[in-house]
Design an enzyme around this catalytic site. Structure first.
Site, short mmCIF file in Angstrom:
data_model
loop_
_atom_site.label_atom_id
_atom_site.label_comp_id
_atom_site.label_asym_id
_atom_site.label_seq_id
_atom_site.Cartn_x
_atom_site.Cartn_y
_atom_site.Cartn_z
N GLY A 178 0.88 -1.26 -0.07
CA GLY A 178 0.06 0.02 -0.09
C GLY A 178 0.88 1.32 0.04
O GLY A 178 0.86 2.02 -0.93
N ASP A 179 1.79 1.09 0.94
CA ASP A 179 2.51 2.37 0.98
C ASP A 179 3.38 2.72 -0.28
O ASP A 179 3.56 3.69 -0.83
CB ASP A 179 3.39 2.30 2.10
CG ASP A 179 2.80 2.87 3.42
OD1 ASP A 179 2.16 3.80 3.49
OD2 ASP A 179 3.12 2.23 4.69
#
Length: 387
Positions: A178-179
């Protein structure tokens, strides 16, 4: 006139001369700004004097005073310690921003710092500035004000519903998908905005989110769902559209086989001594093999368990079937392919001593951007930058 000689030397620092102010913390923003720094930009990391980026304490393990998590995403930068909620800190920050080409921030929407450094107001005040804003869910919608965490993004974006064994619980991806997905799309956004600024003279706000970036990475999963309305389920290491294309057990561990066409399928059957599988109408074409995934997987596993990982990998590789062992990180970093690429570089840290880093994975005319300086100590360059 530009030099068009293909033999002319190229710089491995294509962003040299670009100035970046990084007001972000944790992972997505710092990874994006580290990429700009790797490419030659002058990146000023602004941190609170009391503790700095929280990842400095995200350990163990530690190397020197800082956690290795922080050391992974902050090389080639300079650190300035400022309290952005104080008048002096705001004044000094604006002095830095006024000279910058890019500002990176991941302030939570509605927070005090987000109001103090509103990205729309910044681009109005500094017309050439490109602002990268990274958030959890994007600029619109009922979740726009929620905080961003990689685990939450993986759950909400559907990634965890696709990861894990069919009869097991949902599993988080081993990497911070996600990051890092948001960071990579943010990097693309900034670089394209800088190209447009060359034409127009104007910067702009660039925004992306952990949630949006994960949706963009669904690719064939999303289009398959759109076409059929069927909600996909977890397949372990399997592929939704190709069989056999997954990890298989040998007598002493697991390895992967990637059969991408029917020719490779026939070759695989011959090499493992199961030519009758290629003649079975249930497995003749890829679409048939996908439809009979469970039966075929059981047949292949029964045969592959009789040999070793090394034995199968050597046999199949020699026969032209894509195959690989499942390596640990120790094996990855000891592998001659890794060494020959020169992607692991060493830099001297002022406290921790020699520090190994995985360098930028793109080369320019054969030249890889260098790990020039170690991740900075908190406030290490405050006097140098503000002096």
């Amino acid at each position: 006139m530009p030099d068009t000689d293909p033999a002319a030397p190229r710089s491995a620092r294509p962003l040299h001369g670009i100035k970046v102010v990084d007001l972000s913390k944790i992972l997505a923003g710092p990874y994006a700004s580290m990429t700009f720094a790797d490419l030659g930009a002058d990146v000023i990391k602004v941190e609170h004097p009391d503790g700095g980026d929280p990842t400095r304490q995200w350990g163990p393990p530690f190397q020197g005073p800082d956690a290795t998590y922080y050391l992974a995403t902050n090389r080639n930068k300079r650190s300035v310690a400022l309290d952005l909620k104080s008048e002096e800190g705001q004044r000094e920050a604006h002095r830095l921003i006024a000279e910058a080409d890019v500002l990176v921030e991941n302030f939570r929407p509605g927070s005090g710092l987000q109001r103090l450094f509103d990205r729309t107001a910044l681009t109005e005040r500094y017309p050439r500035l490109v602002v990268l804003h990274l958030s959890a869910y994007g600029d619109q919608g009922p979740l726009r004000d929620e905080p961003g965490y990689d685990m939450i993004a993986q759950a909400m974006s559907g990634l965890m519903s696709l990861t894990g064994e069919p009869d097991g619980p949902p599993v988080k991806a081993g990497l911070a998908a996600g990051d890092l997905g948001a960071a990579l799309f943010g990097i693309i956004g900034v670089l394209s905005a800088l190209v447009e600024r060359d034409r127009t003279g104007l910067g702009q706000c660039v925004s992306t989110s952990l949630y949006e970036s994960q949706l963009a990475l669904h690719i064939n999963w999303a289009t398959g769902y759109f076409a059929t309305g069927e909600v996909p389920s977890r397949l372990g290491s399997g592929h939704p559209n190709l069989v056999p294309y997954q990890a298989y057990p040998a007598s002493d561990g697991h390895f992967v086989i990637a059969v991408g066409n029917n020719e490779l399928w026939g070759r695989l059957c011959e090499l493992i001594g199961r030519p009758e599988l290629a003649d079975d109408p249930r497995y003749a074409l890829n679409r048939d093999r996908v439809a009979h995934r469970a039966e075929l997987t059981a047949e292949l596993e029964r045969t592959l368990r009789t040999g070793t990982v090394a034995g199968w990998c050597a046999l199949l590789a020699e026969g032209g079937v894509p195959v690989a062992p499942i390596q640990t990180l120790a094996e990855v970093y000891a592998h001659p392919q890794t060494r020959e690429l020169g992607i692991v570089q060493e830099v001297e840290h002022p406290v921790a001593g020699p520090l190994r880093q995985v360098a930028f994975p793109v080369s320019y005319q054969g030249n890889r951007p260098a790990v020039r300086t170690a991740p900075p100590l908190l406030g290490e360059h405050t006097d140098e930058v503000l002096g």
